[in-house]
Design an enzyme around this catalytic site. Structure first.
Site, PDB file in Angstrom:
ATOM      1  N   GLU A 150       1.515 -15.838  23.480  1.00 43.29           N
ATOM      2  CA  GLU A 150       1.342 -15.201  22.169  1.00 43.29           C
ATOM      3  C   GLU A 150       2.093 -13.875  22.048  1.00 43.29           C
ATOM      4  O   GLU A 150       1.518 -12.818  21.782  1.00 43.29           O
ATOM      5  CB  GLU A 150      -0.145 -14.992  21.866  1.00 43.29           C
ATOM      6  CG  GLU A 150      -0.916 -16.284  21.708  1.00 43.29           C
ATOM      7  CD  GLU A 150      -2.383 -16.070  21.369  1.00 43.29           C
ATOM      8  OE1 GLU A 150      -2.991 -16.970  20.768  1.00 43.29           O
ATOM      9  OE2 GLU A 150      -2.933 -14.995  21.713  1.00 43.29           O
ATOM     10  N   CYS A 160       8.494   4.227  23.623  1.00 39.58           N
ATOM     11  CA  CYS A 160       8.808   5.075  24.770  1.00 39.58           C
ATOM     12  C   CYS A 160      10.311   5.353  24.845  1.00 39.58           C
ATOM     13  O   CYS A 160      11.111   4.813  24.071  1.00 39.58           O
ATOM     14  CB  CYS A 160       8.326   4.416  26.060  1.00 39.58           C
ATOM     15  SG  CYS A 160       9.320   2.992  26.572  1.00 39.58           S
ATOM     16  N   GLU A 305      -2.940 -24.143  20.935  1.00 42.85           N
ATOM     17  CA  GLU A 305      -4.273 -23.538  20.956  1.00 42.85           C
ATOM     18  C   GLU A 305      -4.932 -23.712  19.596  1.00 42.85           C
ATOM     19  O   GLU A 305      -4.293 -23.545  18.553  1.00 42.85           O
ATOM     20  CB  GLU A 305      -4.212 -22.035  21.263  1.00 42.85           C
ATOM     21  CG  GLU A 305      -4.032 -21.652  22.702  1.00 42.85           C
ATOM     22  CD  GLU A 305      -4.213 -20.148  22.902  1.00 42.85           C
ATOM     23  OE1 GLU A 305      -4.983 -19.527  22.134  1.00 42.85           O
ATOM     24  OE2 GLU A 305      -3.581 -19.590  23.811  1.00 42.85           O
ATOM     25  N   TRP A 313     -13.262 -13.115  17.589  1.00 38.52           N
ATOM     26  CA  TRP A 313     -12.595 -11.869  17.219  1.00 38.52           C
ATOM     27  C   TRP A 313     -12.681 -11.534  15.734  1.00 38.52           C
ATOM     28  O   TRP A 313     -12.151 -10.524  15.302  1.00 38.52           O
ATOM     29  CB  TRP A 313     -11.123 -11.927  17.638  1.00 38.52           C
ATOM     30  CG  TRP A 313     -10.465 -13.267  17.462  1.00 38.52           C
ATOM     31  CD1 TRP A 313     -10.312 -14.230  18.415  1.00 38.52           C
ATOM     32  CD2 TRP A 313      -9.894 -13.800  16.272  1.00 38.52           C
ATOM     33  NE1 TRP A 313      -9.664 -15.330  17.898  1.00 38.52           N
ATOM     34  CE2 TRP A 313      -9.390 -15.091  16.583  1.00 38.52           C
ATOM     35  CE3 TRP A 313      -9.736 -13.324  14.970  1.00 38.52           C
ATOM     36  CZ2 TRP A 313      -8.767 -15.918  15.649  1.00 38.52           C
ATOM     37  CZ3 TRP A 313      -9.108 -14.139  14.027  1.00 38.52           C
ATOM     38  CH2 TRP A 313      -8.634 -15.416  14.377  1.00 38.52           C
TER      39      TRP A 313
END
Length: 644
Positions: A150, A160, A305, A313
């Site tokens: 995923e 960064c 999936e 969630w």
């Protein structure tokens, strides 16, 4: 040959044996065989168990798992285990963790904790992928490689210094020199003129709105950076196991990743799909995403999936009522999947997903969930012959990620209410309700084979894309299209830019509507968006009625091309001349996959459908003709003689 060497339809789920005592494994494989499971996804989050210390591998437990699965007739979708770096890597190299737009480096303790541009992270993923490939290259259970997991679920971007340097390389390659970047980004605005690429940074948190051209390039870069991670592992797998197909699981219609580019890198397109059982219309949106998966490579794909029942969630995780697990699974098959896989096989005892449903629930074989797993396994055996079949669509919906990223740039648009997913769905809903097959397409593909091509929005549009659109037999273009070029700069003369000659109109000014406001037209009510347009070489089909736009053109046509300058509630007048696969009542879905007709009742009430032609019902092994009744949340899959 199907998606893998496993015959028929694929059936199974994510298997996490490392979460259970080894004595449980024997029961797992016995029950898998009983349910008809033929594929298990293994080792997705196992990096810390497989490489507990740098360069020190422990494959013994995984050897036993894979051997056990193979002994019971279950093939393996083997993950490279690189979805989450292990604690030792994070502690020894803190720079592998991502940094957010505020400059905060995120902490270890969840999943997907990595900077996509980190050379340290990429090197270690490649090293592990090679070790996995060398270890299992000759194992007879190996059916497919599953790289990471995923992408862009939790880690979409990193701000960064390593990512900044990588971003500069991306920009230098794209624009050649700093003058090219300044021209593309329009840096004369707000005093942003650069004299060196070293001065360019990612779009971190700033005092005010960030340059929208920079944001579009950042989205391009972030998609490419994650794809580079995938391709680095894929190169190793291809070298060691050239005949084993490779996938990574997509996440339906995801804003963050350009799936047209990603799909070209995959051998098997796979998707994770979690429609909300509490939403009675969720089957429509998920059907749209399934059609995207089928369209990405224009061949069968794999639902890798899905949830047997509740997820873990949402704010409220509603369970799937009886029959819905099977119904949702058959819907994926109807839209081109060659199998049905779940997260997860055995319901977890601990962790963030301990309440996420599974094929084998906490309560074991006495549960409703297990009985529905058995029922689905039996149904998939009955439907094995559909594997490898395709869908022929009359309609294409145009989807372009660059345009999507530009359209939804924050704080710089006439309205923040134009959302591409909803624009796609506004057209897809009436097509789905009528049982009309739909492909999705990038604007550059050959579109001449479709009866109707719909571009709900092409905010970002190039002359090359227009050439492709011109080949459509019949074309409908939605509002706010042809506005900017690939650099997000407004076309000379304004919208519709390179579409101007094709549409025969010009847009004087966008006219976004306030929340809750309506604008009448002679073809119905419009909401959210309207435009003040002038006709130069087109026929007016509808005009605005009332308000400041009263009497002005709203919908126009030039030859085979129609332009809608507003978002109409009712789009069915533009769908004439299309052929539904069946006449069905509201809430019943009709989908044709080659010579197989799927009738899916998404309602909680019985429904009646009159068949246009007789067929053989694969699920009941009976001939069906005339009027048939579908039980609540039930399905009929008919083999119709003759090809589509």
């Amino acid at each position: 040959m199907g998606l893998t060497r496993v015959p028929g339809l694929l059936f199974g789920g994510d298997y996490n044996p490392e979460q259970w005592p080894e004595q449980v494994w024997a029961e797992d494989v016995r029950l898998m065989a009983e349910a008809g499971v033929n594929l298990a996804t293994v080792a997705v989050f196992s990096w810390s168990r497989l490489e507990p210390r740098e360069g020190e591998y422990d494959f013994a437990w995984l050897d036993r798992v894979i051997d056990l699965l193979h002994e019971h007739g279950v093939a393996v979708d083997l993950a490279t285990a690189t979805a989450t770096p292990p604690p030792w890597l994070v502690r020894e190299h803190p720079s592998v963790m991502p940094v957010d737009a505020n400059g905060t480096r995120l902490e270890f303790g969840s999943r997907q904790g990595y900077c996509p541009s980190s050379p340290i992270f990429r090197a270690h993923t490649v090293q592990l992928a090679r070790a996995m490939a060398e270890r299992y290259k000759d194992h007879p259970a190996l059916a497919m490689w599953h790289i990471s997991n995923e992408y862009a679920d939790h880690t979409v971007e990193c701000f960064c210094e390593e990512s900044a340097a990588d971003f500069r390389k991306f920009l230098e390659k794209r624009y050649g020199g700093i003058d090219g970047l300044n021209a593309a980004w329009g840096t004369s605005c707000w005093g942003q003129h650069y004299t060196s690429f070293d001065q360019v940074e990612p779009p971190r948190k700033a005092p005010g709105p960030v340059n929208p051209s920079q944001l579009v390039d950042w989205r391009r870069f972030c998609s490419d950076a994650l794809l580079a991670c995938f391709n680095a592992e894929k190169a190793v797998l291809r070298e060691v196991t050239p005949d084993v197909p490779v996938t990574t699981n997509f996440m339906s219609i995801l804003h963050s990743l350009d799936y047209w580019a990603w799909a070209e890198a995959e051998d098997v397109v796979s998707d994770d799909a979690y429609p909300d059982p509490a939403d009675p219309s969720s089957h429509v949106a998920i059907a749209l995403s399934y059609d995207l998966m089928r369209s990405l490579r224009q061949r069968p794909w794999l639902l890798l999936e899905s949830a047997p029942s509740a997820v873990s969630w949402r704010d409220v995780n509603a369970p799937k009522p009886p029959g819905m697990m099977r119904l949702h699974s058959l819907q994926a098959l109807a839209h081109g999947s060659d199998g049905v896989m779940f997260f997860q096989w055995r319901q977890a005892k601990y962790g963030p997903e301990k309440f996420h449903s599974a094929m084998l629930p906490h309560g074991g074989v006495s549960t409703r969930g297990w009985q529905e797993t058995l029922q689905l396994g039996a149904s998939l055996k009955d439907l094995a012959e559909i594997a490898g079949t395709t869908t022929r669509a009359e309609v294409a919906l145009v989807l372009d990620w660059d345009s999507w990223w530009g359209l939804e740039a924050p704080e710089s648009m006439p309205s923040q209410r134009l959302k591409l997913k909803e624009l796609l769905l506004s057209w897809y809903r009436p097509l789905h309700a009528r049982g009309i097959a739909v492909d999705l397409t990038p604007p550059g593909r050959d579109l001449s084979g479709y009866k109707l091509v719909i571009a709900p929005n092409l905010y970002m549009c190039t002359p090359e894309q227009v050439k492709s659109l011109e080949a459509a037999q019949k074309l409908v273009v939605g509002p706010f299209s042809g506005v900017v070029d690939a650099a997000d700069q407004v076309h000379d003369g304004g919208a519709p830019g390179p579409l101007r000659d094709l549409l025969g109109i010009t847009v004087d000014e966008p006219w976004p509507l306030p929340d809750g406001a309506e604008q009448r037209t002679s073809m119905g009510t419009a909401r959210t968006w309207a435009e003040w347009i002038r006709v130069t070489d087109a026929e007016v089909l509808a005009r605005y009625e009332g308000g400041d736009l009263d009497g002005r053109p709203a919908v126009t046509r030039r030859g085979h091309v129609t332009y809608l300058s507003c978002l109409l509630d009712d789009l069915t007048p533009f769908l004439d001349g299309l052929t539904p696969v069946a006449d069905v009542p509201e809430g019943v879905e009709a989908t044709r996959r080659q010579n197989y007709l799927f009738l899916l009742n998404h309602t909680a009430e019985p429904a009646r459908v009159t068949l246009r032609e007789p067929g053989f019902d694969l699920l009941t092994q009976t001939d069906r003709q005339g009027e048939i009744e579908l039980a609540p949340r039930d399905a009929v899959v008919l083999r119709i003689e003759g090809d589509q």
